[in-house]
Scaffold this motif. Structure first.
Motif, PDB file in Angstrom:
ATOM      1  N   ARG A  87       0.821  -1.210   0.000  1.00 14.25           N
ATOM      2  CA  ARG A  87       0.000   0.000   0.000  1.00 14.25           C
ATOM      3  C   ARG A  87       0.859   1.266   0.000  1.00 14.25           C
ATOM      4  NH1 ARG A  87      -2.359   3.434   4.049  1.00 14.25           N
ATOM      5  NH2 ARG A  87      -4.114   4.532   3.096  1.00 14.25           N
ATOM      6  N   ALA A  88       1.962   1.245   0.774  1.00 14.80           N
ATOM      7  CA  ALA A  88       2.703   2.487   1.012  1.00 14.80           C
ATOM      8  C   ALA A  88       3.857   2.704   0.038  1.00 14.80           C
ATOM      9  CB  ALA A  88       3.229   2.492   2.442  1.00 14.80           C
ATOM     10  N   LEU A  91       7.188   4.742   0.814  1.00 17.39           N
ATOM     11  CA  LEU A  91       6.927   5.968   1.569  1.00 17.39           C
ATOM     12  C   LEU A  91       7.800   6.121   2.809  1.00 17.39           C
ATOM     13  CD1 LEU A  91       5.175   8.431   1.407  1.00 17.39           C
ATOM     14  CD2 LEU A  91       3.356   7.195   2.578  1.00 17.39           C
ATOM     15  N   ILE A 140       0.841  -1.382  -6.547  1.00 12.17           N
ATOM     16  CA  ILE A 140       0.364  -0.695  -5.351  1.00 12.17           C
ATOM     17  C   ILE A 140      -1.159  -0.849  -5.285  1.00 12.17           C
ATOM     18  CG2 ILE A 140       0.347   1.455  -4.039  1.00 12.17           C
ATOM     19  CD1 ILE A 140       3.198   0.524  -4.850  1.00 12.17           C
ATOM     20  N   PHE A 141      -1.643  -1.431  -4.192  1.00 10.86           N
ATOM     21  CA  PHE A 141      -3.084  -1.603  -3.983  1.00 10.86           C
ATOM     22  C   PHE A 141      -3.479  -1.006  -2.635  1.00 10.86           C
ATOM     23  CE2 PHE A 141      -2.040  -5.662  -6.375  1.00 10.86           C
ATOM     24  CZ  PHE A 141      -2.557  -5.234  -7.584  1.00 10.86           C
ATOM     25  N   GLU A 142      -4.745  -0.669  -2.532  1.00 10.04           N
ATOM     26  CA  GLU A 142      -5.232  -0.124  -1.262  1.00 10.04           C
ATOM     27  C   GLU A 142      -5.131  -1.188  -0.163  1.00 10.04           C
ATOM     28  OE1 GLU A 142      -8.863   1.889  -1.823  1.00 10.04           O
ATOM     29  OE2 GLU A 142      -8.888   2.706   0.214  1.00 10.04           O
TER      30      GLU A 142
ATOM     31  N   ASN B 118      -2.508  11.784   3.380  1.00 13.90           N
ATOM     32  CA  ASN B 118      -3.081  10.535   2.858  1.00 13.90           C
ATOM     33  C   ASN B 118      -3.019  10.468   1.326  1.00 13.90           C
ATOM     34  OD1 ASN B 118      -4.417   8.066   3.223  1.00 13.90           O
ATOM     35  ND2 ASN B 118      -6.363   9.002   2.677  1.00 13.90           N
ATOM     36  N   VAL B 120      -0.722  11.107  -0.620  1.00 11.68           N
ATOM     37  CA  VAL B 120       0.544  10.661  -1.196  1.00 11.68           C
ATOM     38  C   VAL B 120       0.518   9.148  -1.477  1.00 11.68           C
ATOM     39  CG1 VAL B 120       1.880  10.060   0.893  1.00 11.68           C
ATOM     40  CG2 VAL B 120       3.027  11.134  -1.060  1.00 11.68           C
ATOM     41  N   TYR B 121      -0.414   8.428  -0.850  1.00 11.84           N
ATOM     42  CA  TYR B 121      -0.531   6.995  -1.127  1.00 11.84           C
ATOM     43  C   TYR B 121      -1.035   6.811  -2.567  1.00 11.84           C
ATOM     44  CZ  TYR B 121       0.294   6.028   3.773  1.00 11.84           C
ATOM     45  OH  TYR B 121       0.873   5.944   5.014  1.00 11.84           O
ATOM     46  N   LEU B 122      -0.337   5.968  -3.311  1.00 12.56           N
ATOM     47  CA  LEU B 122      -0.653   5.831  -4.741  1.00 12.56           C
ATOM     48  C   LEU B 122      -2.041   5.242  -4.967  1.00 12.56           C
ATOM     49  CD1 LEU B 122       2.818   4.614  -6.043  1.00 12.56           C
ATOM     50  CD2 LEU B 122       1.835   6.900  -6.200  1.00 12.56           C
ATOM     51  N   SER B 123      -2.494   4.404  -4.032  1.00 12.85           N
ATOM     52  CA  SER B 123      -3.841   3.837  -4.201  1.00 12.85           C
ATOM     53  C   SER B 123      -4.903   4.928  -4.051  1.00 12.85           C
ATOM     54  CB  SER B 123      -4.083   2.725  -3.185  1.00 12.85           C
ATOM     55  OG  SER B 123      -3.857   3.193  -1.878  1.00 12.85           O
ATOM     56  N   GLU B 124      -4.575   5.934  -3.244  1.00  7.97           N
ATOM     57  CA  GLU B 124      -5.519   7.055  -3.067  1.00  7.97           C
ATOM     58  C   GLU B 124      -5.599   7.869  -4.366  1.00  7.97           C
ATOM     59  OE1 GLU B 124      -7.459   7.234  -0.687  1.00  7.97           O
ATOM     60  OE2 GLU B 124      -8.316   9.240  -0.913  1.00  7.97           O
TER      61      GLU B 124
END
Lengths: 204, 382
Positions: A87-88, A91, A140-142, B118, B120-124
């Motif tokens: 997810r991150a 980061l 990248i997935f939620e 929040n 910055v998260y690619l899924s967002e």
């Protein structure tokens, strides 16, 4: 084109605990990730000094991969693709690089940090250690997405891009982390299905 | 097995907000790079291609957004909207969305960003783009360093061949940010002049920002006058070093051989190479070695970094789109910035834009982490 694939082995690392195929193989409570990773490195007799230069995401992914690739009697030249997700992204290290450039009076970006601001670097580290000239893909997935991983892994093996695939979830965000990696090939214990992948992901 | 094609495409760049605006300038050998003095991004002068914020906001406001969006989201939404409407494809459950980026909304980490961390998260970012455009499936975000854009095309093909989707919209983008420029500058890799890939007097790379999009489909009713068939693709790691390319070009060599093998073609069939050509000595030299090992030293070759700079997660997709236009206009585009040979092995660098009968090209890319990808494309009959 229909050929059944299997999950040969799997590994979990979370909450300062490492498990391999459902059995706890290492545990060290009450330390931060860096100390825990070092304890696992010692426990598994990994003799590879580059480990200590890696960022935390790479250390996490490297440890999980090393256990599986060692355990699976995989020969060096075998074509094992790497398909990771989280997810991150990178980061955790992105924040470190951002910290080093945010103030003019302490502006000091470091190439050794910057190179780890890409999530796929951990796959590069694993490829170097195990001499894998194979395909790498980082999604990248939620949240953990068994379906997409399943479809993509099947396509790599069925289209002969790889003989085996090491895939799964390698997430590290501050002090929260979780790795779940598994090896897919033409033989193994569990059927390679989204149901089994999800079940193994949830069981530690 | 279904054949897969690339068709409708769009380029949001310093040249303008569609593919033709970029292609027309490239044909005339006009660079989109410019020298900037912007201390908010880098203490020193730098050369880059950047999308005008004013023009972007004007174009995006016409789409009547209901909430604020980041610059990269605007760029990607515009690029996708162009091809969704042009293709007339209904966004149902058989339509996928793949986004390729290295750093996404990384500018959100800056102290002055109006957006929540929040974001910055690619899924967002993927969720915002999915919802704005009305996709039914979640975005698949691919972040695989500088091969992301070209790997995203291979990935779309595979999802289609597995029967997961009928059509996949692929979009790639990255921004020129303090985060990126400070990092490449720490590597002492940046040039403050327009870059000169493969040239003896090159002085490093430039970073560029674009949003690129293309449709990957198996439906021949959805081809346009730039369409190509995806014949073969391969991706191989160097297994050598995380920040430097292999001295033997191992991963790139293997990718090229394997992609040509799947395409069932020989080096003689490759009409041109759209190479990576970042204009760093290590990269350019590595490519020259790999192409020679693969028997491709005579194929006309260009790097498009002299037009856009290195556009990171978009570059492979962007440069494939330019290659599609190159095939259909039977024109080899000059490798801008090249003057005299600066690699140790022979390469057939395209020095002047010229006409040639073209059918097939190979696109390659290489990136940090030791990754390499090669894809072979052939002109599709319209």
């Amino acid at each position: 084109m229909t050929q059944e694939l299997f999950i040969a082995s799997h590994c979990h690392i979370s909450n300062n605990m490492v498990s391999l195929n459902g059995t706890t193989v290492h545990e060290q409570k009450g330390t931060d990730f860096v100390s825990f990773a070092k304890s696992a490195y010692k426990k598994f007799d990994i003799d590879y000094s580059k480990f200590f230069k890696m960022d935390n995401l790479s250390k996490l992914a490297f440890l999980a991969a090393d256990l599986l690739l060692k355990d699976d009697n995989i020969k060096e030249k075998q074509n094992i693709a790497l398909v990771f997700s989280n997810r991150a992204a990178s980061l955790d290290t992105d924040r470190r690089h951002q910290e080093s450039i945010s103030k003019n009076d302490s502006y000091f970006p470091s190439p050794a940090v910057f190179v780890y601001t890409l999530p796929n670097i951990c796959m590069g580290e694993i490829s170097i250690k195990h001499k894998l000239h194979s395909e790498n893909a980082f999604f990248i997935f939620e949240k953990f997405n068994a379906q997409y991983l399943h479809t993509y892994t099947e396509s790599l093996i069925l289209e002969k891009k790889a003989e085996k695939v090491l895939c799964g979830w390698t997430e590290l965000d501050g002090e929260k982390y979780k790795a779940f990696l598994y090896v897919v090939g033409k033989s193994g214990i569990f059927t390679h299905s989204t149901h089994q992948i999800t079940r193994l992901y949830q069981n530690k | 097995m279904d054949r897969t094609y690339l068709s409708y495409n769009s380029i949001i760049s310093s040249y303008g907000f569609d593919s033709p605006s970029a292609i027309e300038s490239i044909k005339k050998e006009v660079s989109g790079l410019q020298v900037f003095e912007d201390k908010a991004i880098l203490p020193d002068r730098f050369c880059a291609s950047r999308i005008s914020n004013d023009k972007l906001d004007k174009a995006f406001d016409r789409m009547r957004p209901k909430e604020p969006h980041t610059k990269l989201e605007k760029v990607l939404i515009l690029a996708l909207e162009n091809i969704i409407s042009a293709s007339g494809i209904e966004l149902n459950e058989r339509v996928g969305l793949i986004l390729s980026t290295t750093k996404g909304n990384i500018d959100v980490l800056q102290e002055n960003s109006p957006f929540d961390e929040n974001r910055v998260y690619l899924s967002e970012m993927g969720r915002k783009i999915k919802n704005f455009l009305g996709f039914q499936n979640d975005a698949i975000v691919l972040s695989n360093a500088c091969v992301s854009g070209i790997l995203a095309i291979a990935m779309a093909k595979r999802f289609i061949r597995q029967g997961r989707f009928d059509h996949v919209f692929v979009a790639g983008g990255d921004l020129v940010t303090k985060f990126i420029l400070s990092g490449f500058n720490a590597f002492q890799a940046l040039s403050d002049q327009p870059c000169r890939p493969y040239c003896k007097t090159r002085s490093g790379i430039n970073i560029g920002e674009v949003g690129a999009s293309a449709l990957v489909t198996k439906d021949i009713a959805k081809l346009d006058d730039t369409s190509v068939e995806i014949l073969g693709e391969s991706s191989c790691n160097d297994a050598n070093h995380i920040s430097g390319p292999s001295r033997t070009g191992e991963g790139l060599y293997r990718s090229v051989i394997s992609a040509m093998g799947q395409a069932q073609i020989s080096p003689m069939d490759i009409d041109f190479i759209s190479a990576h050509g970042t204009a760093t000595p290590f990269n350019d030299e590595m490519e020259a070695i790999a192409f020679n090992r693969a028997g491709l030293q005579n194929a006309p070759l260009n790097s498009l970094k002299g037009y856009f700079g290195h556009t990171l997660g978009a570059s492979g997709l962007l440069e494939t789109i330019v290659g599609m236009h190159s095939l259909h206009s039977n024109t080899l585009y000059a490798s801008k910035g090249f003057r005299e040979m600066g690699v140790s092995k022979p390469l057939n660098i395209i020095e002047k834009t010229k006409s040639a009968a073209l059918n097939t090209f190979i696109k390659t890319a290489s990136g940090f982490g030791g990754c390499n990808t090669a894809v072979v494309f052939r002109k599709a009959a319209v």
